[in-house]
Write an enzyme that holds these catalytic residues in place. Structure first.
Site, PDB file in Angstrom:
ATOM      1  N   VAL A 216       0.841  -1.192   0.000  1.00 29.21           N
ATOM      2  CA  VAL A 216       0.000   0.000   0.000  1.00 29.21           C
ATOM      3  C   VAL A 216       0.884   1.253   0.000  1.00 29.21           C
ATOM      4  CG1 VAL A 216      -1.821   1.301   1.186  1.00 29.21           C
ATOM      5  CG2 VAL A 216      -1.769  -1.195   1.351  1.00 29.21           C
TER       6      VAL A 216
ATOM      7  N   GLU B 211      -2.377   1.013 -17.190  1.00 29.12           N
ATOM      8  CA  GLU B 211      -2.187  -0.259 -17.876  1.00 29.12           C
ATOM      9  C   GLU B 211      -3.035  -0.306 -19.151  1.00 29.12           C
ATOM     10  OE1 GLU B 211      -0.416  -2.862 -16.468  1.00 29.12           O
ATOM     11  OE2 GLU B 211      -0.099  -2.044 -14.458  1.00 29.12           O
TER      12      GLU B 211
ATOM     13  N   LYS C 196      -6.400  -2.214  -1.231  1.00 29.74           N
ATOM     14  CA  LYS C 196      -5.499  -1.530  -0.300  1.00 29.74           C
ATOM     15  C   LYS C 196      -6.215  -1.045   0.958  1.00 29.74           C
ATOM     16  CE  LYS C 196      -2.386  -0.022  -4.031  1.00 29.74           C
ATOM     17  NZ  LYS C 196      -2.206   1.065  -5.037  1.00 29.74           N
TER      18      LYS C 196
ATOM     19  N   GLY D 249       6.135   2.925  -8.495  1.00 30.24           N
ATOM     20  CA  GLY D 249       7.444   3.106  -9.102  1.00 30.24           C
ATOM     21  C   GLY D 249       8.465   2.159  -8.507  1.00 30.24           C
TER      22      GLY D 249
END
Lengths: 444, 444
Positions: free
Chosen positions: B129, B187, B202, B315
């Site tokens: 998360v 995506e 999450k 990232g």
């Protein structure tokens, strides 16, 4: 399994801790294991919001530490002595310590840490910086994979309250300070807050943890908000900035134009620029939106990037939340090993390298300068020429006010070396048409 | 003392972890003790930015887990299977696990936690998360003294990027999505992000930790941004709000007007309202300033008040920072006790109460409604009357656009019970002059 807590001090924070321990329902179940065994107070006869059995109260803090029923000592009395000696006594007795005392830790942290390491006990200090904000433990336990570039923060609520009101109302410093004192946001003697000493204590602690070695508290260049002019707050706003009292600890890299031994890292160590000063932040900087008595700490590292921690920087409830977090961490880790257990190196946060403060004249900063000049043609040109001669490159130079033959000129520089900037200022002060360098602030 | 790391997956996050382990200098000294022993990859022949000795690479993830040199298993392959089975296999082998896999933890967290508790190993999930933001461990280790009121967050970077651009540019959802896909922020199949499923995974995890018991993932009311109209983003801005995809887990208190058994806490447990939906935030709300792919989580509790954690939500670097933090925590606590050591209950985060999701119709919210109506006198009055009849109190009702006989009316309610609000909407849809309920969003 009951864990005995001994509390040194039952002021604002101490009462907040006692209140949490007295009402465990709905909190982490470990809270219910914590028993407030003894409490040291200054005056037994003072009325208190909490009712504690009278035999648990004492005016003798050493009796609290020495009480065999006390497993963890919580120091929330404040001040340098006897707090320091009591913390050392608890360590010597093999009892872990939780303290909210940033002044003691910033000054005697090394002595305390050495004693704690030797005796194999934890000294936890989450409440010493940022009130209720989890910041000490995240730095110790959640960012160890990073090379930290910079830790910067708004870590004094009193000054942030004053600065927020100066910005919102265009009010003068002295006026807002007096009001803050009336409202209880500033102490009767506000020096530690407004002169930056409290923030310097805290950034010394944060830097020591983030970079892995003690930082010399006395070497931190410290400037408060007590000489800040409302005019500069207003000019900053016009130029798109917000003025905040920032505490900064920055790793200094060798830079191309100064391959200087002062700037390179000491062997096995790290060179740091640590300082506290009023700072112009661009309006969209993450710290620019932190208002009132809130605190926030921005940690920048590789590879995490920027992470920020925000919340209430003071107050009984938030600070007590941080103290209880430390108590729970000690209680939790007691369940891992027996009395012969080792220390978790992350929780213990022993130092692992040398941190050296660099010579300020070789550091690099952006600057804001306000000059009072005569209102005549050519002054801006002469000022620009002076900066250029000292290799100080300028981002903007603006005349912001002119009346009765006088003008005010504000210069914002690019990031420049401090000694060159000071050299340029010296030359500018001597310029024909320049009456005074009226203000000089850092810019991020 | 060397600690062997086995990596399952060498994609973006896995490569980030390997890069940190390969360059320990300047990081916490424990990093230097971590040795990347084995790595499971899908394709041995694929070129990689990191050079690893070929004998350390394998296509067999079970071989990594079973390798006696591997002390800690790091699962960064993603997906439900074989990730779940591999995590369980590592636990069965008595090896602690670090995973970034929110989908597995949100769905099989209870099974995994039970196995881990029985075997006495840690399963740490900081990277699941908020990317690089320290949030999982602070909730576990730094807020246990609190009664948590609410956890709310912007925890999906893709949708926050899309919403930020919709707000800044007035652009349509489909247009910004296509652009985000071109830029790699979304995506090719964006469903998990834009329909809210990722944020629901999450918040299930955060709520489970904050409230101390597993939260039923399937019971989380989830609405994405895929049907959000740019018009509502613009109207929200006009009214002083910012639209964000918010994930919220809120403790439900008994309220005066609904002493209802659905709302009271289950015995020994807690009643929660957990949901994901586009939400109007007042412009000065701490979460309103979180732009682009950043994430932020606001935790509200008693006595800490509001604390917020902000940073990069995704990232390679940030996520690897979180994974390495977990590895370090396991490495650190190994130094406390021997192989017979117990688990630290804070780090292990075993559940301690029952969390029940409440019936949504009995929860209380503020709402934003956009109605398409005929442009004629009396419509606003009739709408107001309908809300009043259902005991839905209104903060504002504004006609924001009128053209060609049609008008758009936006209503913002006070906090009202969901079933009454739905009843009012039903009546309004049937009203003379009302053509459609064009949009319905939550408001904070």
């Amino acid at each position: 399994m009951a864990i005995g807590i001994g509390l040194l001090g039952l002021g604002t924070v101490g009462s907040g801790v006692a209140a949490i321990l007295a009402s465990p329902q709905g909190r982490h179940p470990l809270v219910a294991d914590l028993v407030l065994e003894r409490v040291a107070v200054r005056d037994l006869s003072r009325p208190r919001p909490l009712t504690l059995p009278p035999e648990r109260l004492t005016t003798d803090p050493e009796a609290v530490i020495d009480d065999p029923a006390v497993d963890i000592v919580v120091e929330v009395m404040g001040g340098l002595e006897p707090a320091r000696s009591l913390i050392l006594r608890a360590i010597a007795a093999g009892k872990p310590v939780v303290t909210a005392n940033k002044a003691v830790i910033a000054r005697y942290g090394q002595e305390i840490a050495a004693a704690a390491t030797e005796r194999g006990v934890y000294v936890l200090i989450e409440a010493a910086v940022g009130g209720g904000i989890p910041i000490i433990e995240p730095i110790k336990q959640s960012l160890g994979g990073n090379r930290i570039r910079r830790v910067s923060g708004i870590i004094n609520g009193t000054t942030n309250y004053i600065l927020s009101r100066m910005a919102d109302e265009g009010a003068a410093y002295a006026e807002v300070l007096a009001d803050a004192q009336r409202l209880g946001y500033a102490e009767a003697d506000p020096a530690a807050d407004v002169e930056g000493g409290d923030a310097a204590d805290k950034i010394a602690i944060l830097a020591g943890l983030a970079y892995g070695g003690p930082v010399e508290r006395g070497g931190i260049a410290t400037e408060g908000i007590d000489r800040l002019d409302a005019r500069d707050v207003a000019y900053a706003a016009q130029l798109g900035f917000v003025v905040k009292l920032l505490a900064v600890a920055e790793r200094v890299e060798d830079v191309a134009d100064a391959p200087d031994r002062h700037l390179s890292e000491p062997p096995g160590g790290v060179a740091l620029d640590v300082r506290v000063h009023p700072t112009l932040l661009p309006k969209h900087h993450p710290l620019a939106g932190v208002h009132g008595v809130n605190n926030a700490i921005l940690v920048e590292g590789d590879p995490v990037g920027q992470v920020m921690f925000f919340g209430p920087g003071a107050g009984a409830g938030p600070t007590a939340s941080a103290v209880v977090a430390d108590i729970l961490n000690i209680a939790g880790i007691r369940q891992v090993g027996g009395p012969q257990a080792g220390l978790d190196p992350l929780l213990a946060a022993s130092s692992w390298r040398h941190c050296a403060l660099v010579d300020g004249s070789r550091t690099h900063h952006r600057n804001y300068v306000r000059l009072r000049t005569r209102d005549e043609a050519g002054v801006i040109g002469r000022i620009g020429t002076c900066f250029g001669a000292a290799q100080v490159s300028i981002q903007s130079i603006v005349q912001l006010d002119a009346r009765e033959g006088e003008a005010e000129i504000v210069v914002i520089t690019h990031e420049v070396r401090e000694d060159r900037f000071r050299e340029a200022l010296g030359a500018i002060e001597a310029l024909e048409g320049v009456e005074a360098v009226a203000a000089c602030l850092r810019t991020l």
